[in-house]
Design an enzyme around this catalytic site. Structure first.
Site, short mmCIF file in Angstrom:
data_model
loop_
_atom_site.label_atom_id
_atom_site.label_comp_id
_atom_site.label_asym_id
_atom_site.label_seq_id
_atom_site.Cartn_x
_atom_site.Cartn_y
_atom_site.Cartn_z
N SER A 54 156.81 126.26 -57.32
CA SER A 54 157.74 126.88 -58.26
C SER A 54 158.58 127.92 -57.51
O SER A 54 158.29 128.28 -56.38
CB SER A 54 156.98 127.50 -59.42
OG SER A 54 156.28 126.50 -60.14
N ASP A 109 152.69 120.04 -49.43
CA ASP A 109 153.14 118.93 -50.28
C ASP A 109 152.69 117.60 -49.71
O ASP A 109 152.16 116.74 -50.43
CB ASP A 109 154.66 118.95 -50.39
CG ASP A 109 155.18 120.21 -51.06
OD1 ASP A 109 155.65 120.12 -52.20
OD2 ASP A 109 155.11 121.29 -50.45
N HIS A 216 161.66 128.62 -48.83
CA HIS A 216 160.49 129.42 -49.20
C HIS A 216 160.57 130.82 -48.62
O HIS A 216 159.57 131.50 -48.49
CB HIS A 216 159.20 128.75 -48.70
CG HIS A 216 158.98 127.38 -49.22
ND1 HIS A 216 159.38 126.26 -48.54
CD2 HIS A 216 158.42 126.95 -50.37
CE1 HIS A 216 159.07 125.18 -49.23
NE2 HIS A 216 158.50 125.57 -50.35
N GLY A 395 154.87 133.78 -47.72
CA GLY A 395 154.20 134.99 -48.19
C GLY A 395 153.21 134.81 -49.31
O GLY A 395 152.73 135.79 -49.86
N THR A 487 147.27 127.43 -36.16
CA THR A 487 146.77 127.11 -37.49
C THR A 487 145.34 127.61 -37.61
O THR A 487 144.78 128.18 -36.67
CB THR A 487 146.79 125.59 -37.75
OG1 THR A 487 145.79 124.96 -36.93
CG2 THR A 487 148.16 124.99 -37.45
N GLY A 548 146.08 131.65 -42.02
CA GLY A 548 145.01 130.69 -42.21
C GLY A 548 143.88 130.89 -41.23
O GLY A 548 142.69 130.82 -41.59
#
Length: 584
Positions: A54, A109, A216, A395, A487, A548
């Site tokens: 969103s 996604d 984003h 963020g 990562t 992460g």
């Protein structure tokens, strides 16, 4: 500005508001959350399903209905939907020829739609995917081109083709060709307002722009003095046309292709006015004509936003025969394109929850204590995790991690089940973005070991080592990253290796693994991103460790606090672990 978002699930509240605005056109499922078109075209044989984080409104829900999508799965702000939403929505709208997923090329996604597709195939649903990736600013990055405003062209053209009854194979081929012949580029003069801090996500010098921003809040590859808009548009068109958004660029293409011309989409990122966008459309159209390019259609408006970013994007699609007719076969939408009646879909029946157990006077032990400790640490540092994520992404990582752990704690309170097992279930089925399934995999493997010791005794170190190694292998397969890609693997791999190398009788093995994970996570501050969103911003991410990886280090710290409290005093405070490093 994001001053007026409700604190309790703003995405659900927004979806409820949209359904109220267009009650005859939209049906709403709240659990899991997705929206469907109330009156799809009767000729459709394939259900079109899309979705994403969103904060990009009116995409994707603004394209629900005839000439557009059958179902939309909204994630949290700037976070992908979780695979459970996608599975439920796909079942709801699947046609006799199956379901086509339209997926923007972002790690979360792609991961969640891929997991959903595997689940659907196992349940007998035919599924195909069109992956949108056309942003030229991310060309050559490890994750590939980002999917941005070309999604509007893909969904509209496919929606019209689906209405005429095209099958799954034909729609998939059409969608992939539209992506291949589209290119986008975005700029920003001011970043979006962070919903957490109510401040701009990043700051720019006065009279400068970021060139090549993402949707984003990702920084552009370059910061430039702001040129006159005519010069800026000229530079953007140079980059778009050199990257293949040109009907005559391919010498092997159909020589009549240039006759079909270009589709030009001028898209506002949230705070750019219609006055500006329409002026930019005129400038871009004139400049393309001066280059000898035929502009067959123009769309200017706000279609895929980055909250309230002050900026815009240009998209060029080199049209093939018949595409212009498909494009014009759909009316111009800005938000849902129908109006009346109320139709809120009844949520699927949820399983009856077991009675909440009576609170115990004993302090939680074992896996439950580890979950509580990890949730406590995350509450302390979630703002800092968000700031780290903003350096290379959007963020939202800290908020997503904290929210998922809160749901896991509530689940344990309700059911009495194993703590890390509950975390696995929540993160695999309810938390979107890449963090959801990837952390869910780790929780799942660890829970198989910790759940066997409900009394709170420390699990056998070889078993923990095996669980960590199996999780590492599974995450590598799922996400495609390897050590050095900046990562979570850069923290998990040294933790697994430390556990594997520990003597069987070592009483500080978990603490040693946590220290190894911290070292690995902190080292990501000197790494360029090889996968995920950090790969889009290049050197701008240097000096800030990957959130992460930090989250993995903090998880092993929580395990050490619970199972080796006598040694965990060697661990640094969580606040130190999340501190940025000196710029590399």
């Amino acid at each position: 500005m994001s001053y007026f978002l409700p604190e309790d699930d703003p995405v659900l509240a927004s979806c409820r508001g949209l359904a109220r605005m267009h009650p005859s056109a939209i049906r709403l499922s709240e659990r899991p959350l997705y929206l469907t078109a109330a009156d799809p075209h009767p000729a459709r044989r394939v259900g079109l399903v899309s979705g994403g984080g969103s904060g990009h409104e009116p995409l994707h829900a603004g394209l629900l209905g005839r000439g557009g999508l059958d179902a939309v799965c909204p994630g949290q702000i700037f976070a992908s939907p979780h695979n459970g939403q996608i599975v439920a929505a796909s079942h709801d709208v699947a046609g006799p020829s199956g379901v086509l997923h339209i997926v923007k090329n972002f790690t979360g996604d792609v991961l969640n739609f891929s997991i959903a597709a595997e689940r659907l195939r196992a349940e007998g649903v035919t599924v195909a995917e069109v992956r949108v990736g056309e942003d030229v600013a991310s060309t050559g990055t490890g994750a590939g081109r980002r999917g941005t405003a070309a999604t509007v062209a893909v969904e509209r053209i496919l929606g019209a083709a689906a209405d005429r009854g095209d099958g799954l194979e034909a729609l998939t081929d059409l969608g992939r060709r539209v992506v291949e012949r589209s290119r986008s580029l975005a700029v920003a003069a001011r970043a979006h307002t962070s919903p957490d801090t109510l401040r701009p996500a990043f700051t720019l010098p006065a009279d400068h722009i970021d060139y090549g921003v993402g949707i984003h809040g990702e920084r552009g590859a370059r910061t430039l003095p702001r040129p006159p808009v005519e010069a800026l548009v000229r530079r953007m068109l140079d980059d778009l046309l050199s990257e293949g958004a040109n009907p005559t660029a391919d010498p092997t293409a159909d020589p009549t292709a240039a006759r079909n011309g270009l589709l030009l989409v001028v898209n506002g990122l949230g705070s750019t006015t219609r006055l500006e966008l329409q002026a930019i459309a005129a400038i871009a159209g004139d400049q393309l004509a001066a280059r000898g390019e035929k502009v067959a259609a123009v769309l200017a408006g706000t279609y895929i936003t980055a909250l309230d970013t002050a900026g815009f994007s240009l998209t060029l699609t080199a049209l093939e025969p018949g595409w212009l007719e498909l494009w014009h076969g759909t009316e111009d939408r800005e938000g849902a394109h129908a109006d009346a009646g109320t139709s809120v879909r009844k949520p699927p029946q949820a399983p009856v929850a077991t009675p909440r157990p009576e609170p115990s006077t004993d302090r939680p032990r074992g896996s439950r204590a580890a979950l509580d400790r990890y949730a406590e640490i995350t509450r302390q540092v979630h703002d800092a995790l968000g700031r780290l994520d903003q350096a290379a992404g959007d963020g939202d990582f800290g908020a997503n991690l904290r929210g998922g752990l809160r749901l896991a704690v509530e689940r344990v309170d309700r059911t009495g089940e194993d703590g890390l097992g509950a975390a696995a279930a929540v993160f695999l089925d309810q938390v979107g973005d890449s963090a959801g399934p990837l952390l869910g995999i780790l929780f799942d493997r660890l829970a198989a070991v910790t759940g066997a010791h409900p009394g709170g005794e420390r699990p056998a170190i070889p078993a923990l080592a095996d669980a960590s190694t199996r999780a590492l292998d599974a995450i590598r397969r799922a996400g495609g990253a390897t050590t050095g890609d900046r990562t979570l693997i850069d923290a998990l791999a040294p933790a697994a290796r430390a556990l594997t190398d520990a003597p069987r009788d070592a009483d500080d093995a978990i603490t040693t693994a946590a220290l190894a994970a911290i070292t690995g996570a902190r080292a990501t501050a000197a790494m360029l991103g090889g996968r995920g969103r950090a790969s889009y911003v290049g050197e701008r991410a240097l000096g800030t460790p990957d959130p992460g990886a930090i989250a993995i280090a903090l998880l092993y710290c929580a395990l050490a606090d619970v199972y080796e409290p006598q040694h965990a005093t060697r661990l640094p405070a969580p606040g130190y672990v999340v501190q940025p490093s000196p710029r590399a």
